[in-house]
Structures are given as structure tokens and as C-alpha cells.
Write an enzyme that holds these catalytic residues in place. Sequence first.
Site, PDB file in Angstrom:
ATOM      1  N   ASP A 189       0.644  -1.231  -0.116  1.00 49.25           N
ATOM      2  CA  ASP A 189       0.136   0.278  -0.237  1.00 49.25           C
ATOM      3  C   ASP A 189       1.506   0.907   0.505  1.00 49.25           C
ATOM      4  OD1 ASP A 189      -1.974   2.389   1.004  1.00 49.25           O
ATOM      5  OD2 ASP A 189      -2.950   1.258   2.012  1.00 49.25           O
ATOM      6  N   THR A 245      -4.790  14.163 -13.738  1.00 53.77           N
ATOM      7  CA  THR A 245      -6.040  14.031 -14.975  1.00 53.77           C
ATOM      8  C   THR A 245      -5.982  15.853 -14.791  1.00 53.77           C
ATOM      9  OG1 THR A 245      -8.248  13.292 -14.836  1.00 53.77           O
ATOM     10  CG2 THR A 245      -7.321  13.885 -12.415  1.00 53.77           C
ATOM     11  N   ASP A 246      -6.845  15.154 -16.716  1.00 56.19           N
ATOM     12  CA  ASP A 246      -7.727  17.366 -16.833  1.00 56.19           C
ATOM     13  C   ASP A 246      -8.843  17.219 -15.582  1.00 56.19           C
ATOM     14  OD1 ASP A 246      -9.293  14.307 -17.389  1.00 56.19           O
ATOM     15  OD2 ASP A 246      -9.732  15.336 -19.348  1.00 56.19           O
TER      16      ASP A 246
HETATM   17  P1  NAD Z   1      -6.961   1.903 -11.909  1.00 64.71           P
HETATM   18  O1  NAD Z   1      -8.120   1.842 -11.074  1.00 64.71           O
HETATM   19  O2  NAD Z   1      -7.643   0.919 -12.863  1.00 64.71           O
HETATM   20  O3  NAD Z   1      -5.849   1.493 -11.350  1.00 64.71           O
HETATM   21  C1  NAD Z   1      -5.639   1.967  -9.888  1.00 64.71           C
HETATM   22  C2  NAD Z   1      -4.484   1.060  -9.167  1.00 64.71           C
HETATM   23  O4  NAD Z   1      -3.162   1.062  -8.292  1.00 64.71           O
HETATM   24  C3  NAD Z   1      -4.771  -0.847  -9.456  1.00 64.71           C
HETATM   25  O5  NAD Z   1      -4.022  -1.588  -9.397  1.00 64.71           O
HETATM   26  C4  NAD Z   1      -4.384  -0.784  -7.152  1.00 64.71           C
HETATM   27  O6  NAD Z   1      -4.557  -1.589  -7.197  1.00 64.71           O
HETATM   28  C5  NAD Z   1      -3.545   0.172  -7.605  1.00 64.71           C
HETATM   29  N1  NAD Z   1      -3.695   0.924  -6.168  1.00 64.71           N
HETATM   30  C6  NAD Z   1      -5.169   1.830  -5.954  1.00 64.71           C
HETATM   31  N2  NAD Z   1      -5.279   1.635  -4.526  1.00 64.71           N
HETATM   32  C7  NAD Z   1      -3.400   1.655  -3.869  1.00 64.71           C
HETATM   33  C8  NAD Z   1      -2.888   2.043  -2.863  1.00 64.71           C
HETATM   34  N3  NAD Z   1      -3.139   2.971  -1.181  1.00 64.71           N
HETATM   35  N4  NAD Z   1      -1.768   1.694  -2.865  1.00 64.71           N
HETATM   36  C9  NAD Z   1      -0.436   0.883  -3.545  1.00 64.71           C
HETATM   37  N5  NAD Z   1      -1.957   0.231  -5.110  1.00 64.71           N
HETATM   38  C10 NAD Z   1      -2.906   1.338  -4.853  1.00 64.71           C
HETATM   39  O7  NAD Z   1      -6.611   3.298 -12.717  1.00 64.71           O
HETATM   40  P2  NAD Z   1      -6.169   4.020 -14.191  1.00 64.71           P
HETATM   41  O8  NAD Z   1      -6.998   4.156 -15.073  1.00 64.71           O
HETATM   42  O9  NAD Z   1      -5.190   3.039 -14.416  1.00 64.71           O
HETATM   43  O10 NAD Z   1      -5.685   5.371 -13.697  1.00 64.71           O
HETATM   44  C11 NAD Z   1      -4.242   5.565 -13.217  1.00 64.71           C
HETATM   45  C12 NAD Z   1      -3.842   6.452 -12.872  1.00 64.71           C
HETATM   46  O11 NAD Z   1      -3.645   7.861 -14.029  1.00 64.71           O
HETATM   47  C13 NAD Z   1      -4.375   7.422 -11.415  1.00 64.71           C
HETATM   48  O12 NAD Z   1      -3.647   7.598 -10.551  1.00 64.71           O
HETATM   49  C14 NAD Z   1      -5.763   8.196 -12.080  1.00 64.71           C
HETATM   50  O13 NAD Z   1      -6.099   8.891 -11.310  1.00 64.71           O
HETATM   51  C15 NAD Z   1      -4.495   8.714 -13.191  1.00 64.71           C
HETATM   52  N6  NAD Z   1      -5.878   8.981 -14.781  1.00 64.71           N
HETATM   53  C16 NAD Z   1      -6.251   8.067 -14.728  1.00 64.71           C
HETATM   54  C17 NAD Z   1      -7.318   7.740 -16.811  1.00 64.71           C
HETATM   55  C18 NAD Z   1      -8.459   7.220 -17.251  1.00 64.71           C
HETATM   56  O14 NAD Z   1      -8.712   7.470 -18.186  1.00 64.71           O
HETATM   57  N7  NAD Z   1      -8.541   6.097 -16.984  1.00 64.71           N
HETATM   58  C19 NAD Z   1      -6.558   9.331 -17.045  1.00 64.71           C
HETATM   59  C20 NAD Z   1      -5.854  10.701 -16.344  1.00 64.71           C
HETATM   60  C21 NAD Z   1      -5.245   9.866 -15.245  1.00 64.71           C
HETATM   61  O1  DAU Z   2     -10.540  12.961 -17.769  1.00 62.53           O
HETATM   62  C1  DAU Z   2      -9.714  11.346 -17.178  1.00 62.53           C
HETATM   63  C2  DAU Z   2     -10.430  10.703 -15.995  1.00 62.53           C
HETATM   64  O2  DAU Z   2     -11.236   9.867 -17.117  1.00 62.53           O
HETATM   65  C3  DAU Z   2      -9.605  10.495 -14.685  1.00 62.53           C
HETATM   66  O3  DAU Z   2      -9.758  10.947 -14.485  1.00 62.53           O
HETATM   67  C4  DAU Z   2     -10.667   9.305 -14.859  1.00 62.53           C
HETATM   68  O4  DAU Z   2      -9.614   8.047 -13.202  1.00 62.53           O
HETATM   69  C5  DAU Z   2     -11.551   8.228 -15.343  1.00 62.53           C
HETATM   70  O5  DAU Z   2     -12.497   7.431 -14.584  1.00 62.53           O
HETATM   71  C6  DAU Z   2     -12.369   8.987 -16.087  1.00 62.53           C
HETATM   72  O6  DAU Z   2     -13.520   9.434 -15.770  1.00 62.53           O
HETATM   73  P1  DAU Z   2     -14.621   9.599 -16.166  1.00 62.53           P
HETATM   74  O7  DAU Z   2     -15.558   9.842 -15.128  1.00 62.53           O
HETATM   75  O8  DAU Z   2     -14.386  10.948 -17.184  1.00 62.53           O
HETATM   76  O9  DAU Z   2     -14.864   8.284 -16.393  1.00 62.53           O
HETATM   77  P2  DAU Z   2     -15.973   6.826 -17.365  1.00 62.53           P
HETATM   78  O10 DAU Z   2     -15.611   6.277 -17.755  1.00 62.53           O
HETATM   79  O11 DAU Z   2     -16.313   6.386 -16.024  1.00 62.53           O
HETATM   80  O12 DAU Z   2     -17.110   7.954 -17.483  1.00 62.53           O
HETATM   81  C7  DAU Z   2     -17.076   8.341 -18.874  1.00 62.53           C
HETATM   82  C8  DAU Z   2     -18.715   9.555 -19.124  1.00 62.53           C
HETATM   83  O13 DAU Z   2     -19.693   8.156 -19.543  1.00 62.53           O
HETATM   84  C9  DAU Z   2     -18.865   9.850 -17.846  1.00 62.53           C
HETATM   85  O14 DAU Z   2     -19.526  11.007 -18.657  1.00 62.53           O
HETATM   86  C10 DAU Z   2     -19.366   8.540 -17.287  1.00 62.53           C
HETATM   87  C11 DAU Z   2     -20.598   8.852 -18.544  1.00 62.53           C
HETATM   88  N1  DAU Z   2     -20.777   7.104 -18.377  1.00 62.53           N
HETATM   89  C12 DAU Z   2     -20.305   6.331 -17.076  1.00 62.53           C
HETATM   90  C13 DAU Z   2     -20.639   4.803 -16.769  1.00 62.53           C
HETATM   91  C14 DAU Z   2     -19.596   4.675 -16.462  1.00 62.53           C
HETATM   92  C15 DAU Z   2     -22.699   6.639 -18.387  1.00 62.53           C
HETATM   93  O15 DAU Z   2     -23.267   7.830 -19.012  1.00 62.53           O
HETATM   94  N2  DAU Z   2     -22.817   5.445 -17.730  1.00 62.53           N
HETATM   95  C16 DAU Z   2     -21.749   4.387 -17.661  1.00 62.53           C
HETATM   96  O16 DAU Z   2     -22.335   2.888 -16.806  1.00 62.53           O
END
Ligand code: NAD
Ligand code: DAU
Length: 339
Positions: free
Chosen positions: A59, A125-126
Amino acid sequence: MNIIVTGGAGFIGSNFIFHMLEAHPDYRIICLDKLTYAGNLSTLKSVMDKLNFRFVKLDICDRSGVYKLFEEEKPDIIVNFAAESHVDRSIEDPSVFLQTNIIGTSVLMDACRKYGITRYHQVSTDEVYGDLPLDRPDLFFTEETPIHTSSPYSSSKAGADLLVMAYHRTFGLPATISRCSNNYGPYHFPEKLIPLMIANCLNDKPLPVYGEGLNVRDWLYVEDHCKAIDLVIHKGRVGEVYNIGGHNEMRNIDIVKLICKELGKPESLITHVKDRLGHDMRYAIDPTKIHNELGWLPETKFAEGIKKTIKWYLDNREWWEEIISGEYQNYYKKMYEGR
Ligand code: NAD
Ligand code: DAU
């Protein structure tokens, strides 16, 4: 070069590990991950036996565990992906978001100060910029856009960003931050829009679109994000923020219709459900800085990336079927039943 990648068993972190092992075969990569519901060891199966890769279940909030790992590995660079990442879960229960995303970040940076590193990189993140109105397509997030968050998730990420800048200014921590738009691609956890809709389509289940589905997200193929971070940790200027995004804005409803079309499923599966609380309308990144300074440009067009992604979910059914057959069922019921 020794690099600790936190959160490497999650979506973007695992793709980053694959990219780094391929692009820099002489580096040692240490993945630190707590394996929460979002972390999956099977994702890392293909690299587990590599001599220059190590997985440590830990963690980021566990100070003594983190210090011990730094003592053992003497890392040069830390890339912090570890986070609670789902907006909807943060609305249900903010506390773990504050713990991991803010306190965890501070523990990692304290370890960096204690043991010395050449770079701490925070994956942000944005969403820290809040949202943009739908009727102003001329507006984009730049690195100068004020922080203005909407959800407990984005607030916790913004809190971490502020702390990173404070550690840089106060303690001289050599830190960088990147703020990326929505990613999609392989190993995306099926609680997020694109993989959830693909999985539901393949199971002929309703496709729950929040509200009217007019919200806009700026989608980037995950590999392009990973390449951008690789550039920032090697060539980015310390103390700087870099926005990452590919000018690919799409409405949720159009994404869902496209997935139906690609999979040959009827749009009648689409079900409009109660909107997300505080739902951000539009995200749109201006990536001029990272392009001008580091030469980064996205390589994968959405039309190609979404096809590759859908194919990956078709070819890797056991990966996501395993996930959605477990605790996910309770999550799904709680979030969507009667919504
Ligand atoms: P994810 O939820 O798929 O993965 C998160 C990982 O972090 C998991 O493997 C989880 O086990 C680990 N984790 C959670 N809490 C922890 C802890 N306390 N200690 C150690 N490990 C821990 O997330 P993701 O979508 O891969 O996002 C990764 C990073 O990128 C995040 O910081 C998120 O804010 C950022 N981000 C994500 C997106 C997106 O679209 N998914 C976009 C921009 C930024
Ligand atoms: O912009 C970056 C972010 O994008 C990251 O920082 C976050 O970790 C990542 O989860 C993501 O956030 P969003 O909230 O934009 O992603 P999500 O996939 O949850 O949702 C995308 C859009 O779709 C949002 O407008 C909500 C909508 N949505 C989502 C789900 C899960 C639906 O309409 N139905 C759904 O079931």
C-alpha cells in the site's frame, strides 16, 4: 536505471510497464501495487518472469513498507499511478480516495526526500480543471487553467497535485506532473464507460447511459499516454505540469452507439439512467506545451484505437469475465439496479 511504478497492476500502470520494458530493456522496473479491486496480477502475467521486473504487493500509504522498498531498490525514478480512480465510487465513499490519493502521494514523496531520487512523477488528470461548457467549443484546458474540481475523486487528485508542487518548491523535490484526458485500451477495468459498454453488449445486457449522454470526453489511446509519460520523465522540466490529450472529443451517446455498431448489437440495448451527481459536461485538453517542448503527438486515431480495443476484449474474454463474475456483481447491483 531503477524505476518504481506504483499502481502497475491497474489499467494505465500495466500498459506503462509493458511500454517501458519494451522501450528500455536495460531498465529495472519495480511494480508496487496494493491489488485493490482494480488491481489484477493476471494483467502482469506476461512480464512476471522477466529478470528486470519485480512485483511487490504494498500500500502506498504504508510508510515503513515504502521506506523498506526504497532502501532495497534505491530507485532513480518514481512514477505514481496508484490511485482510487473511479468518480462514481468517490461519490459513494470519498474517504479511501483521500487516503490513497493524497496521503499515499505524501508518503511516496517523503520516501523520495529521505532516500534521494532523480525524478518523482505524478500521474494526474484533466479532471482537476473541472469542466467546460458544451456551447464554448473554443475553450480548452491549458496548464494555466485554474484548478476547479467537481467530485471527491477530482478533488483528491487536485490535492495531491498541490502537494507535489509544494514539495517541489519547499523541499526542492525534482517533480513533474502530467494531466491526461480519458484513456481507453486493453486492461481497462469494466466499471468505466468503454469496457463496461463492450462487456454489456457482448452479454446482451442493457447499456446504462447517464442522463442524455451528451457529456463530452476527450479520448486518448492508452499507449499514447504511456509514451508521453516516458518523454516527460526523461526530458520534461522539473517543476512543470504537462497536459496530455489528442483532440478527440466525443459525446458518450456516440461512443455507445459506435460500440453497438462495431459489435453488431441493436441500439435498443441503450437505456438512459439517472445522471451522475455533479456530472462534468465537457473535458478538452490543449496539448500544445508537450508537443512544442517534447515533440509528443498521439499516434493512434480513435477509429483505429476503438477497433483494436474491441478486438482485445473479444480476444481476452477470460480477463474481464473473471472480473465481472466476482465482487463486481455487488458493485453493479448497487450502482445500476433500479437507477
Ligand atoms: P486503475 O483504477 O485501473 O488502477 C489503479 C491501480 O492502483 C490498481 O492496480 C490498484 O490496485 C492500485 N492502487 C490503488 N490504491 C493503492 C494503494 N493505496 N497502494 C498501492 N496501489 C494502489 O486506474 P487507472 O485508470 O489505471 O489510472 C491510473 C492513474 O492515472 C490514476 O492516478 C488516475 O487518476 C490517472 N488517470 C487516469 C485516467 C483514465 O482515463 N483512466 C486519465 C487520466 C489520469
Ligand atoms: O478525464 C480523465 C478521467 O477519466 C480519469 O481521471 C478517471 O480516472 C477516469 O475514470 C475517467 O473519468 P470519467 O468519469 O470521465 O470516466 P467514466 O468512464 O467513469 O465515464 C465516462 C463518461 O461516461 C462520463 O461522462 C460518465 C459516463 N458513463 C459512465 C459509466 C460508467 C455513463 O454514461 N454510463 C456508465 O455506466
